[in-house]
Scaffold this motif. Structure first.
Motif, mmCIF file in Angstrom:
data_model
loop_
_atom_site.group_PDB
_atom_site.id
_atom_site.type_symbol
_atom_site.label_atom_id
_atom_site.label_comp_id
_atom_site.label_asym_id
_atom_site.label_seq_id
_atom_site.Cartn_x
_atom_site.Cartn_y
_atom_site.Cartn_z
ATOM 1 N N SER A 96 -7.041 -7.008 -1.113
ATOM 2 C CA SER A 96 -7.197 -7.430 0.285
ATOM 3 C C SER A 96 -7.832 -8.806 0.405
ATOM 4 C CB SER A 96 -8.048 -6.407 1.057
ATOM 5 O OG SER A 96 -9.318 -6.249 0.431
ATOM 6 N N GLU A 115 1.813 -3.282 -2.606
ATOM 7 C CA GLU A 115 1.699 -4.412 -1.692
ATOM 8 C C GLU A 115 1.009 -4.039 -0.380
ATOM 9 O OE1 GLU A 115 5.491 -6.198 -1.112
ATOM 10 O OE2 GLU A 115 5.848 -6.523 -3.235
ATOM 11 N N TYR A 137 -1.771 -10.725 -2.795
ATOM 12 C CA TYR A 137 -1.042 -9.778 -1.947
ATOM 13 C C TYR A 137 -0.167 -8.846 -2.775
ATOM 14 C CZ TYR A 137 2.763 -8.177 1.076
ATOM 15 O OH TYR A 137 3.701 -7.410 1.709
#
Length: 379
Positions: free
Chosen positions: A348, A284, A343
């Motif tokens: 990104s 994450e 995410y």
């Protein structure tokens, strides 16, 4: 022929039953898929265990297709001699099997129909060893071939010997159905490799006694005690010296060499499970590189790269596989937004995620989600 109104009610009831069935099945399928894709557990069982269970279920006349559909077990998995299934999935397997059969003693009864464990290197080690005790000692050295979680050992108490059967997984260790099925499978296997000489003296189980345990002693052929500190199979110590009529020193060396090679292969695969676990911890953050993972594993990047190559893979492939499997699970099994999935999978930018997913599956994330939902609705 039923009147139209009655027929409509019948169809409606059938549809309701089917929706309930799918609703019950989905959590099991999602958890099995999550376990199979890596990252949640490092402990795995030889695929021969589910394959033997499959044969036993057929012998019992159970609705195998229905059980395996709920679990998400595919025909390909049952045919794959090299597959290793998540040990933690044992919990789900026995839950579903008891629900589908309504049999409170399903582990015991499945064990009665389980074929004897044959055609594997552990069997050959037993048969080619000079005595039963020697074969048992050798097999325990390579018990990981049967399960990563297996922690079996032997001991002596007076004129009795025992095999202590334990699991490294706390969730699975006290699983009643598995313990009883495994004990019966071991006893039948030991009888096979000793040409019928093996006979248990007593059985100890760590789980509580079932509501009706009258059939246990009859099936096991010895006294059975529940609520003990651990799971043990007792037998006369003299059986350790029982000679094997199939003993062959040259074959024994060959079989032991083969066992060593199989264990070494599993050890090379350990690094893959460890990398998956790190992915689960740091994905994450979006900052996932070979150097980052190597640091978490307390390895040099060059060492990690080499060990992955020895396992027949590489870092980029593992990362792509992990992200792909995670994305597919989230799209098919949750209502998370695409942005949230971007995410959670460590990307990104949404555009980067979209391109990667299209490359992995040939579909956009939205197309994949819609297809899976349409397929679920059609079922």
């Amino acid at each position: 022929m039923a009147p139209p109104a009655a027929a409509a009610r019948q169809i409606g009831q059938q549809g309701l039953q089917q929706r309930r069935y799918l609703a019950e099945s989905q959590p099991y399928q999602q958890e099995i898929q999550s376990l199979m894709s890596g990252g949640m557990t490092e402990l795995r069982d030889s695929g021969v265990m589910i394959q033997l269970a499959h044969q036993a279920m057929l012998s019992m006349g159970l609705d195998v297709d229905r059980v395996f559909a709920r679990l998400g077990v595919t025909p390909e998995l049952l045919r794959d001699r090299n597959i290793r299934t998540p040990h933690q999935a044992q919990v789900l397997f026995w839950q579903v099997l008891e629900q589908e059969t309504g049999d409170a003693d399903i582990g015991l009864h499945l064990g009665e129909h389980m074929p004897v464990y044959k055609g594997q290197v552990l069997q050959y080690l037993f048969l080619s060893s000079p005595t039963f005790g020697d074969g048992l000692k050798r097999a325990l050295n390579y018990q990981r071939l049967l399960s990563d979680a297996s922690q079996a050992s032997t001991g002596l108490e007076g004129d009795q010997a025992f095999i202590l059967v334990d699991s490294a997984s706390g969730k699975v260790a006290g699983l009643r159905h598995l313990s009883e099925c495994m004990a019966l499978g071991l006893i039948r296997f030991f009888r096979y490799v000793t040409d019928g000489a093996f006979q248990p003296s007593a059985l100890h189980f760590s789980h509580a006694a079932p509501a009706d345990s009258r059939g246990h002693e009859c099936i096991f052929g010895c006294p059975v005690t529940f609520g003990q500190a651990d799971n043990r199979i007792y037998f006369p110590q003299t059986l350790l010296e029982q000679p094997s009529f199939h003993a062959e020193p040259e074959l024994l060396q060959l079989h032991e060499k083969l066992a060593i090679e199989h264990v070494a292969k599993l050890e090379r695969q350990d690094i893959v499970a460890r990398v998956y676990r790190v992915f689960g911890e740091i994905l994450e953050t979006g900052d996932v590189s070979l150097d980052d993972v190597a640091t978490h594993l307390q390895l040099k990047a060059r060492t990690l790269r080499t060990r992955l190559a020895e396992a027949g893979t590489n870092f980029n492939q593992l990362l792509a596989d992990y992200r792909c499997n995670l994305a597919k699970r989230l799209l098919a099994g949750t209502d998370e937004t695409i942005d949230e999935i971007v995410y959670l999978t460590g990307f990104s930018e949404p555009s980067t995620f979209y391109r990667a997913f299209k490359r992995w599956t040939g579909q956009t994330p939205v197309e994949y989600r819609n297809q899976r939902r349409q397929a679920a609705a059609a079922d």
